[in-house]
Write a protein that holds these residues in place. Sequence first.
Motif, short mmCIF file in Angstrom:
data_model
loop_
_atom_site.label_atom_id
_atom_site.label_comp_id
_atom_site.label_asym_id
_atom_site.label_seq_id
_atom_site.Cartn_x
_atom_site.Cartn_y
_atom_site.Cartn_z
N THR A 94 0.69 -1.21 -0.03
CA THR A 94 0.23 0.05 -0.01
C THR A 94 0.84 1.51 0.00
O THR A 94 0.34 2.14 -0.80
CB THR A 94 -0.71 -0.15 1.18
OG1 THR A 94 -1.85 -1.15 1.34
CG2 THR A 94 -1.96 1.19 1.23
N ARG A 95 1.84 1.19 0.51
CA ARG A 95 2.91 2.45 0.82
C ARG A 95 3.68 2.44 -0.49
O ARG A 95 3.78 3.83 -0.96
CB ARG A 95 3.86 2.36 1.90
CG ARG A 95 3.40 2.25 3.37
CD ARG A 95 4.40 2.44 4.45
NE ARG A 95 4.90 1.16 4.43
CZ ARG A 95 4.53 -0.02 5.27
NH1 ARG A 95 3.44 0.07 6.04
NH2 ARG A 95 5.19 -1.20 5.42
N GLU A 96 3.87 1.36 -1.22
CA GLU A 96 4.41 1.58 -2.61
C GLU A 96 3.51 2.03 -3.47
O GLU A 96 4.00 2.88 -4.30
CB GLU A 96 4.90 0.03 -3.02
CG GLU A 96 6.20 -0.30 -2.13
CD GLU A 96 6.56 -1.77 -2.73
OE1 GLU A 96 5.77 -2.37 -3.43
OE2 GLU A 96 7.47 -2.28 -2.03
N ILE A 97 2.30 1.62 -3.28
CA ILE A 97 1.33 2.52 -4.38
C ILE A 97 1.22 3.90 -4.09
O ILE A 97 0.98 4.60 -4.99
CB ILE A 97 -0.17 1.67 -4.06
CG1 ILE A 97 -0.05 0.35 -4.69
CG2 ILE A 97 -1.13 2.60 -4.81
CD1 ILE A 97 -1.32 -0.50 -4.37
N ALA A 98 1.20 4.06 -2.70
CA ALA A 98 1.12 5.64 -2.69
C ALA A 98 2.22 6.53 -2.99
O ALA A 98 2.09 7.68 -3.36
CB ALA A 98 1.22 5.82 -0.99
N THR A 99 3.59 5.82 -3.42
CA THR A 99 4.50 6.68 -4.04
C THR A 99 4.47 6.20 -5.45
O THR A 99 5.38 6.68 -6.46
CB THR A 99 5.64 6.00 -3.78
OG1 THR A 99 5.93 4.50 -3.94
CG2 THR A 99 6.13 6.04 -2.12
N GLY A 100 3.24 5.55 -6.06
CA GLY A 100 3.51 5.25 -7.53
C GLY A 100 3.79 4.15 -8.33
O GLY A 100 3.90 3.83 -9.42
N ARG A 101 4.24 3.18 -7.45
CA ARG A 101 4.75 1.79 -8.02
C ARG A 101 3.55 1.02 -7.87
O ARG A 101 3.50 0.48 -6.39
CB ARG A 101 6.00 1.50 -7.01
CG ARG A 101 7.12 2.28 -7.37
CD ARG A 101 8.35 1.95 -6.52
NE ARG A 101 8.36 2.13 -4.90
CZ ARG A 101 8.94 1.86 -3.94
NH1 ARG A 101 10.15 0.98 -4.35
NH2 ARG A 101 8.75 1.84 -2.83
N PHE A 102 2.98 0.46 -8.92
CA PHE A 102 2.00 -0.33 -8.55
C PHE A 102 2.52 -1.82 -8.74
O PHE A 102 2.57 -2.43 -10.07
CB PHE A 102 0.88 -0.20 -9.92
CG PHE A 102 0.36 1.25 -9.72
CD1 PHE A 102 -0.65 1.78 -8.76
CD2 PHE A 102 0.88 2.50 -10.28
CE1 PHE A 102 -1.04 2.86 -8.74
CE2 PHE A 102 0.49 3.73 -10.22
CZ PHE A 102 -0.56 3.99 -9.40
N HIS A 103 2.79 -2.56 -7.86
CA HIS A 103 3.06 -3.76 -7.87
C HIS A 103 2.20 -4.76 -7.42
O HIS A 103 1.60 -4.52 -6.37
CB HIS A 103 4.76 -3.88 -6.90
CG HIS A 103 5.54 -3.31 -7.68
ND1 HIS A 103 6.11 -3.32 -8.75
CD2 HIS A 103 6.51 -2.15 -6.99
CE1 HIS A 103 7.14 -2.40 -9.13
NE2 HIS A 103 7.19 -1.94 -7.89
N LYS A 104 2.04 -5.96 -7.82
CA LYS A 104 1.11 -6.82 -7.55
C LYS A 104 1.66 -7.94 -6.17
O LYS A 104 3.09 -7.86 -6.17
CB LYS A 104 0.59 -7.88 -8.56
CG LYS A 104 -0.16 -7.30 -9.64
CD LYS A 104 -0.67 -8.08 -10.56
CE LYS A 104 -1.59 -7.64 -11.69
NZ LYS A 104 -2.07 -8.53 -12.67
N ILE A 105 0.97 -8.31 -5.35
CA ILE A 105 1.50 -9.25 -4.29
C ILE A 105 1.47 -10.73 -4.92
O ILE A 105 0.68 -11.45 -5.38
CB ILE A 105 0.51 -9.20 -3.20
CG1 ILE A 105 0.42 -7.79 -2.43
CG2 ILE A 105 0.88 -10.10 -2.06
CD1 ILE A 105 -0.55 -7.54 -1.37
N SER A 106 2.74 -11.20 -4.76
CA SER A 106 2.75 -12.51 -5.08
C SER A 106 2.33 -13.61 -4.39
O SER A 106 1.53 -13.22 -3.39
CB SER A 106 4.37 -13.02 -5.27
OG SER A 106 4.87 -12.90 -3.84
N GLU A 107 1.87 -14.82 -4.56
CA GLU A 107 1.43 -15.84 -3.93
C GLU A 107 1.89 -15.92 -2.42
O GLU A 107 3.02 -15.98 -2.45
CB GLU A 107 1.27 -17.18 -4.66
CG GLU A 107 0.83 -18.35 -4.04
CD GLU A 107 -0.86 -18.30 -4.22
OE1 GLU A 107 -1.39 -18.68 -3.30
OE2 GLU A 107 -1.23 -17.55 -5.02
N VAL A 108 0.88 -15.85 -1.50
CA VAL A 108 1.28 -15.85 -0.18
C VAL A 108 0.68 -17.07 0.70
O VAL A 108 -0.61 -17.51 0.33
CB VAL A 108 1.10 -14.56 0.71
CG1 VAL A 108 2.18 -13.38 0.17
CG2 VAL A 108 -0.12 -14.23 0.49
#
Length: 484
Positions: free
Chosen positions: A217-231
């Motif tokens: 979520t913090r990464e998205i706030a900085t403009g980096r739209f990364h997906k969460i891998s399988e957890v």
Amino acid sequence: MKFTIFKRMAFGYALIMLMVVFMGIYVTLKVNQLTGLNYRVARVDGAIISMGEQLLESLFSQAAFEMKYLISRDQDFHKEFHSKKTLFTETLEQLAALADSSGQKQRAADINVRYNTYVALFEKESTRFSDGNPPPRKEYMEEREAILGDVDEALRTLIKEVRTERDEKVELSGRISHRTVRVTVAGAALTIGLGMLISFYITRSIGKPIALLGQKTREIATGRFHKISEVQSPPEIKQLAEDFNFMSERLEQLDAMKLDFISHVSHELRTPLTSVKAASSMLLEGAFDASPERQKELLSIIRDECDRLIGAVNRILDISRMEAGMMDYRFSEGELPPIVQKTVLKLAPLAQRKKIDLELTPFPDLPMVRMDGDRIMQVVDNLLGNALKFTPAGGKVVVALSQKKEGGDFVQVSIADTGPGIHQEHLARIFERFKRIEKGRETTIGTGLGLSIVKHIIADHGGKIWVRSAPGKGSTFSFALPVA
């Protein structure tokens, strides 16, 4: 199968409760065992020992009264002998009733037999003594001593055995108590450890993916739209991660859409504004004061570019109101063919200039539909305008109306062209905002709002719109409105 958070917690608590129940059952059984042992020690063994000692005392008293009677011939001593006999017999019966083992019962029976033999011997001797015959003192005393010795030995042996059993029971009770305490302490420690381990496992299985969600979520706030891998997580957290990935993907699309909007709308607005500015500057500078015709051309350019600006702004406002659900419609029952015919006639000159064959196929009598006529005309105008725009000279555009009853009663309008067609990968997103396709490929020309507006209008009318196309084979855009 993945355990949900509820199932994990329920399973953990059930395991802990099972151990607590097991410990409760174990302690209860051991307490019952200790209670039984203590009862036998206090109520049975203690009473038997006390009765055995009373029997010894009664036997010695009875033997003393026997000798006193034989010496003094006093009947009072004879009565006391029988009184002690009654007491001995009753006490021995109580002892036999309390005896909780076959060995004790057998020994009590042997004592009773020997004691009765002793009493019978005395009664026999007393009878002889009362008849005036001198008792056989030596033989009687020897037999008497032997019997009394046997009874005394049997009683003392019984008391010794019961005391030994009592001591063993007390020792066993102590061992059970210590074992119960050890097992209880070990079980409590194991239960606490298991509870902490289960809590750690559940907390870790929940906390780790949530912490990862926080980081992303913090990464998205900085403009980096990364997906969460399988957890590895419970299904609820996994579903949350999937929803997060979907949100991240949509935010990335919206961010790209925002950039597209700024880029393309600024281009759409800048071009006519530049033309208006240049034309107005030329007029202000008096470049064509001597040529009224050229001034009229510049004014026409300014008017056309202003119309273009107004159209672009109106499209942006329309899509915004449609997406916010604030678009106003004036619905009424009407016929669809006149709207289509009017649009075809309006765009026929454009088709002639481009040398495109524009054809409206004959159609049967069609039922009325509930619609906003102006908005539906906007739809037909947009679709037909696109068909003429992308169809090359010498091509053909065919407009057809029909009634369809697949999944309901609809009036369908189809506009087919012989243009370059659309690649398959673009068909799914052709109706999205700011999506522009030219010659089958994406392009930056135009705002890309036309088809998106068309889709919203048809959806608000309760209809449906679709496209069939292939590269080099043209495109067919169709929409259907439900019959009123």
